[in-house]
Design a protein around this motif. Structure first.
Motif, PDB file in Angstrom:
ATOM      1  N   SER A  26      12.571  15.815 -54.266  1.00 25.70           N
ATOM      2  CA  SER A  26      11.443  15.315 -55.047  1.00 25.70           C
ATOM      3  C   SER A  26      10.313  14.843 -54.132  1.00 25.70           C
ATOM      4  N   LEU A  27      10.680  14.092 -53.082  1.00 28.44           N
ATOM      5  CA  LEU A  27       9.684  13.560 -52.155  1.00 28.44           C
ATOM      6  C   LEU A  27       8.926  14.682 -51.450  1.00 28.44           C
ATOM      7  N   GLN A  28       9.644  15.667 -50.949  1.00 28.57           N
ATOM      8  CA  GLN A  28       8.999  16.759 -50.229  1.00 28.57           C
ATOM      9  C   GLN A  28       8.302  17.729 -51.194  1.00 28.57           C
ATOM     10  N   GLY A  29       8.837  17.867 -52.403  1.00 27.33           N
ATOM     11  CA  GLY A  29       8.141  18.652 -53.413  1.00 27.33           C
ATOM     12  C   GLY A  29       6.809  18.024 -53.774  1.00 27.33           C
ATOM     13  N   GLY A  30       6.799  16.683 -53.851  1.00 27.45           N
ATOM     14  CA  GLY A  30       5.548  15.974 -54.109  1.00 27.45           C
ATOM     15  C   GLY A  30       4.537  16.186 -53.000  1.00 27.45           C
ATOM     16  N   ALA A  31       5.020  16.202 -51.750  1.00 25.14           N
ATOM     17  CA  ALA A  31       4.124  16.456 -50.618  1.00 25.14           C
ATOM     18  C   ALA A  31       3.560  17.875 -50.667  1.00 25.14           C
ATOM     19  N   SER A  32       4.400  18.836 -51.053  1.00 22.75           N
ATOM     20  CA  SER A  32       3.942  20.224 -51.167  1.00 22.75           C
ATOM     21  C   SER A  32       2.884  20.349 -52.261  1.00 22.75           C
ATOM     22  N   LEU A  33       3.146  19.714 -53.409  1.00 24.90           N
ATOM     23  CA  LEU A  33       2.180  19.747 -54.499  1.00 24.90           C
ATOM     24  C   LEU A  33       0.867  19.094 -54.078  1.00 24.90           C
ATOM     25  N   ALA A  34       0.974  17.981 -53.358  1.00 33.16           N
ATOM     26  CA  ALA A  34      -0.230  17.296 -52.879  1.00 33.16           C
ATOM     27  C   ALA A  34      -1.055  18.208 -51.984  1.00 33.16           C
ATOM     28  N   LYS A  35      -0.373  18.978 -51.140  1.00 36.86           N
ATOM     29  CA  LYS A  35      -1.091  19.861 -50.213  1.00 36.86           C
ATOM     30  C   LYS A  35      -1.836  20.960 -50.962  1.00 36.86           C
ATOM     31  N   SER A  40      -9.260  21.042 -53.645  1.00 35.08           N
ATOM     32  CA  SER A  40     -10.025  20.442 -54.745  1.00 35.08           C
ATOM     33  C   SER A  40     -10.444  19.006 -54.470  1.00 35.08           C
ATOM     34  N   VAL A  41      -9.519  18.214 -53.918  1.00 34.42           N
ATOM     35  CA  VAL A  41      -9.792  16.776 -53.777  1.00 34.42           C
ATOM     36  C   VAL A  41      -9.794  16.303 -52.328  1.00 34.42           C
ATOM     37  N   GLY A  42      -9.297  17.120 -51.395  1.00 28.93           N
ATOM     38  CA  GLY A  42      -9.236  16.721 -49.994  1.00 28.93           C
ATOM     39  C   GLY A  42      -8.003  15.889 -49.696  1.00 28.93           C
ATOM     40  N   ALA A  43      -7.657  15.801 -48.426  1.00 25.61           N
ATOM     41  CA  ALA A  43      -6.484  15.029 -48.011  1.00 25.61           C
ATOM     42  C   ALA A  43      -6.670  13.544 -48.289  1.00 25.61           C
ATOM     43  N   ILE A  95      -0.877  17.037 -42.552  1.00 24.00           N
ATOM     44  CA  ILE A  95      -0.386  18.270 -43.167  1.00 24.00           C
ATOM     45  C   ILE A  95      -1.518  19.181 -43.638  1.00 24.00           C
ATOM     46  N   ARG A  96      -2.772  18.779 -43.409  1.00 28.55           N
ATOM     47  CA  ARG A  96      -3.872  19.720 -43.642  1.00 28.55           C
ATOM     48  C   ARG A  96      -3.740  20.932 -42.728  1.00 28.55           C
ATOM     49  N   THR A  97      -3.304  20.689 -41.483  1.00 25.48           N
ATOM     50  CA  THR A  97      -3.303  21.757 -40.473  1.00 25.48           C
ATOM     51  C   THR A  97      -1.931  22.001 -39.848  1.00 25.48           C
ATOM     52  N   VAL A  98      -0.945  21.180 -40.188  1.00 29.93           N
ATOM     53  CA  VAL A  98       0.398  21.306 -39.604  1.00 29.93           C
ATOM     54  C   VAL A  98       1.392  21.613 -40.718  1.00 29.93           C
ATOM     55  N   PRO A  99       2.325  22.565 -40.518  1.00 28.77           N
ATOM     56  CA  PRO A  99       3.345  22.834 -41.542  1.00 28.77           C
ATOM     57  C   PRO A  99       4.104  21.576 -41.926  1.00 28.77           C
ATOM     58  N   LEU A 100       4.477  21.479 -43.190  1.00 30.66           N
ATOM     59  CA  LEU A 100       5.102  20.267 -43.716  1.00 30.66           C
ATOM     60  C   LEU A 100       6.349  19.877 -42.927  1.00 30.66           C
ATOM     61  N   LEU A 247      18.371  14.640 -42.841  1.00 26.37           N
ATOM     62  CA  LEU A 247      18.080  16.006 -43.259  1.00 26.37           C
ATOM     63  C   LEU A 247      16.651  16.171 -43.769  1.00 26.37           C
ATOM     64  N   GLU A 248      15.918  15.075 -43.872  1.00 27.38           N
ATOM     65  CA  GLU A 248      14.591  15.138 -44.501  1.00 27.38           C
ATOM     66  C   GLU A 248      13.624  16.118 -43.838  1.00 27.38           C
ATOM     67  N   PRO A 249      13.565  16.201 -42.490  1.00 29.98           N
ATOM     68  CA  PRO A 249      12.671  17.213 -41.900  1.00 29.98           C
ATOM     69  C   PRO A 249      13.014  18.634 -42.326  1.00 29.98           C
ATOM     70  N   ALA A 250      14.313  18.942 -42.438  1.00 33.14           N
ATOM     71  CA  ALA A 250      14.714  20.276 -42.882  1.00 33.14           C
ATOM     72  C   ALA A 250      14.326  20.497 -44.336  1.00 33.14           C
ATOM     73  N   MET A 251      14.508  19.454 -45.170  1.00 37.12           N
ATOM     74  CA  MET A 251      14.084  19.548 -46.567  1.00 37.12           C
ATOM     75  C   MET A 251      12.591  19.841 -46.652  1.00 37.12           C
ATOM     76  N   ALA A 252      11.822  19.181 -45.800  1.00 38.51           N
ATOM     77  CA  ALA A 252      10.371  19.387 -45.795  1.00 38.51           C
ATOM     78  C   ALA A 252      10.033  20.818 -45.400  1.00 38.51           C
ATOM     79  N   ALA A 253      10.753  21.339 -44.412  1.00 37.13           N
ATOM     80  CA  ALA A 253      10.502  22.713 -43.964  1.00 37.13           C
ATOM     81  C   ALA A 253      10.808  23.709 -45.078  1.00 37.13           C
ATOM     82  N   PHE A 254      11.919  23.512 -45.768  1.00 33.46           N
ATOM     83  CA  PHE A 254      12.269  24.408 -46.872  1.00 33.46           C
ATOM     84  C   PHE A 254      11.275  24.284 -48.025  1.00 33.46           C
ATOM     85  N   SER A 255      10.820  23.056 -48.297  1.00 33.86           N
ATOM     86  CA  SER A 255       9.824  22.854 -49.345  1.00 33.86           C
ATOM     87  C   SER A 255       8.525  23.572 -48.997  1.00 33.86           C
ATOM     88  N   GLY A 256       8.120  23.492 -47.730  1.00 34.61           N
ATOM     89  CA  GLY A 256       6.916  24.193 -47.293  1.00 34.61           C
ATOM     90  C   GLY A 256       7.053  25.696 -47.442  1.00 34.61           C
TER      91      GLY A 256
END
Length: 304
Positions: A26-35, A40-43, A95-100, A247-256
């Motif tokens: 959920s946390l990393q999905g939210g970050a992906s959605l935010a990106k 539209s709204v900027g970082a 995360i504007r310029t770096v993979p999640l 495992l959170e960094p891996a979750m973030a990578a998969f979400s990205g």
């Protein structure tokens, strides 16, 4: 032992583990959605919306106006709120310029460094070395300059430093009120970073159509993961909780990969694996000491 008895013994452990994995997704999905809302709204704009709506949700849940803080707790509380806001602000800029996945991996070195600070055993230095190796491959040095934005990487590391401050200040500020303290900290962060984020936001932030997506980001990044993590915290041993949070960094990578189409090189995946292994290893082999941060406090998820 019969199969039914084994299943009954396993269920109480599997449930909180599943809940915690859902919280991380959920946390990393939210970050992906935010990106996806950056154009539209900027970082900075999504930082303002996420902090603003997230604070409203947390205030409804925890009712922070009922809390009372001593004079000694007020300074750590202020530092906690500032670190929380800065961590969000720097992370979304990163995360504007770096993979999640890379951004979370770089950010994760903040609490990892805090967990390993003051290590004296040889095994602890093995985890430090492993984390440094992973960090070295993720940072844009040498040939890596072509694949990772240096400014974005620096912002992610800065968010990690704020994460470490957040943990230290939060331990003191929340000693009496526990999880409810996050509502006050988020309120402090919002007072400063919501106006700042709105000032530099893109014009699309003022369109009513953006509100449902902003609310969803706040739910996915705040209310849902925090609530689920509290369920897991009360049902899992600290070492298991801390190891799973690694495992959170891996979750973030998969979400990205799933939601943003981001791909990592083999070197970047190996670097993430090194950081994850260092975090998990340090958690599993850490010896608790008096007046030392607990494994749960080091490894719990934070409002990124």
């Amino acid at each position: 032992m019969s199969a039914s008895s084994a299943s009954k013994n396993l269920t109480p452990v599997l449930l909180p583990i599943t809940v915690l994995l859902i919280a991380m997704l959920s946390l990393q999905g939210g970050a992906s959605l935010a990106k996806t809302l950056f154009p539209s709204v900027g970082a900075t704009g999504i930082t303002a919306l996420r902090l603003g709506f997230g604070t409203l949700i947390l205030c409804v849940i925890f009712k922070p106006w009922r809390l009372r803080f001593s004079r000694e707790q007020r300074k750590p509380l202020l530092m906690y709120g500032l670190a929380l806001g800065a961590m969000n602000f720097l992370f979304y800029l990163a995360i504007r310029t770096v993979p999640l996945g890379v951004a979370v991996g770089l950010e994760f070195t903040g609490p990892l460094a805090l967990a390993l600070f003051g290590s004296r055993r040889l095994l602890d230095f093995v985890w430090v070395l492993l984390a440094v190796i992973g960090l070295g491959f993720l940072l844009p040095l040498g040939a890596g300059m072509a694949t990772i934005d240096p400014l974005g990487a620096a912002l992610a590391v800065g968010a990690g430093a704020c994460w470490a401050i957040y943990i230290l200040a939060g331990q003191r500020a929340g000693a009496e009120h526990g999880p409810a303290t996050v509502a006050i900290g988020s309120l402090i962060a919002s007072v400063i970073f919501v106006p700042l984020g709105l000032t530099f936001a893109e014009s699309g932030i003022w369109h009513w159509s953006i509100l449902p997506m902003a609310l969803l980001v706040a739910l996915l990044s705040s209310a849902i993961p925090y609530s689920l993590e509290m369920i897991a915290l009360t049902r899992l041993p600290a070492r298991i909780f801390g190891t799973l949070m690694s495992l959170e960094p891996a979750m973030a990578a998969f979400s990205g990969m799933l939601f943003l189409g981001e791909t990592l090189t083999l070197t970047q995946w190996l670097a993430l694996l090194a950081i994850i292994s260092a975090s998990a290893g340090s958690t599993l082999t850490m010896k608790p000491k008096k007046n030392q941060l607990s494994e749960v406090e080091i490894n719990t998820g934070t409002p990124k």
